[in-house]
Design an enzyme around this catalytic site. Sequence first.
Site, PDB file in Angstrom:
ATOM      1  N   SER A 149     -38.891 -17.462  -2.421  1.00 57.42           N
ATOM      2  CA  SER A 149     -37.895 -16.811  -1.573  1.00 57.42           C
ATOM      3  C   SER A 149     -38.318 -15.386  -1.256  1.00 57.42           C
ATOM      4  O   SER A 149     -39.374 -15.169  -0.668  1.00 57.42           O
ATOM      5  CB  SER A 149     -36.519 -16.876  -2.261  1.00 57.42           C
ATOM      6  N   ASP A 152     -32.822 -25.859   4.260  1.00 54.25           N
ATOM      7  CA  ASP A 152     -33.031 -24.455   3.920  1.00 54.25           C
ATOM      8  C   ASP A 152     -33.151 -23.651   5.213  1.00 54.25           C
ATOM      9  O   ASP A 152     -33.948 -24.003   6.088  1.00 54.25           O
ATOM     10  CB  ASP A 152     -34.313 -24.323   3.084  1.00 54.25           C
ATOM     11  N   HIS A 170     -32.658 -24.547  -0.506  1.00 58.10           N
ATOM     12  CA  HIS A 170     -33.156 -23.256  -0.959  1.00 58.10           C
ATOM     13  C   HIS A 170     -32.757 -22.996  -2.414  1.00 58.10           C
ATOM     14  O   HIS A 170     -31.600 -23.151  -2.788  1.00 58.10           O
ATOM     15  CB  HIS A 170     -32.621 -22.122  -0.072  1.00 58.10           C
TER      16      HIS A 170
END
Length: 345
Positions: free
Chosen positions: A131, A285, A315
């Site tokens: 991320s 995501d 995610h």
Amino acid sequence: MGVCSKIAFTRYVRSGRKLGADPRLWLGDARFGRVPVRVYRPRAPSAGPRAGAIFFHGGGWLYCGIDSHEKICRYIARESESVVVSVGYRLAPEHKYPAAYEDCLNATIHFMKNTEHYSVDPANVIVCGDSAGGNLAAAVSQTLAGRSDLPKLRAQILIYPGLQALDFNLPSYQQNRGVPLLFRERAAFFALQYLNGDALHMQEVLEGSHIPPDMRLKYRKWVSPDNIPEKFKVRGVKPLRPTDFIAEVYETVKRFCEPNLCPLLAEDAIVHQLPESFILTCEYDVLRDDGLLYKKRLEDNGVRVTWYHLEDGFHGVISLYDYCGFSFPAGKRGLDSVVNFLKGL
């Protein structure tokens, strides 16, 4: 509850709990310059120097830390038999961009200059992150690409990375706008907090009013739904009318166009020097298309890319591969794909 109080509470919830000793790993906390790190070293003897993976945690540049990603780093170190260094970089909004990037870069350079101390092969150092950490890994990799005073990075591992803040209406943002664990609005919120320490003008940024038309045209060759395979655009995507540009908003966010913040915008001259790459994306995501667009950019510049797509992933799923007694199989598959890539280097 104010924004600062909410951030403090969320940090507490997501901080992670202390784990006991690991019979297969040596763990040690240290500082690389001013940056706190935790080093994970396999206890088993090795025939030669090991690979070294520098890990940058996710959490939107605001949350998480070394403890929150402890299980992931232990797993990678154990299963790949690599030395893993987890970096505790400074968090926004107290420490705005480029603080996190600078901490990750400085920790990486320190490690690369001291690999022999950790019995790591200097030609086999990898940057890795999930991320926001994937964003930081990509930025560090680009910065080091042109350095002649250091060994070349062996690879970069980008796990559902966020790589641009120009367009929050790409297909994946439309399709997954309300899918946990990262909503569309939160993605913009995190980027603004990292950049400015506040989330002013979030609505204008979401609508795209923050980028001048000439700049949008310039970057369209890299940030465009046209560069995303058609199979990813069949689910709930509609063309959107361009919004009016607001110059005052651009003045507050113009650093979004810096590659150290948005690595997808780096020039080809930098991208073609990048090391072998691994990119993991998840179907559900908002950041999926950032990964797909970067994959294309790397491949167009002759960089070898291993791409692993979790059709049933969302995610943050890697962090839930083993969480409080339950797990998501997709998270375990994703983590194993990272380990297999490392072992194959």
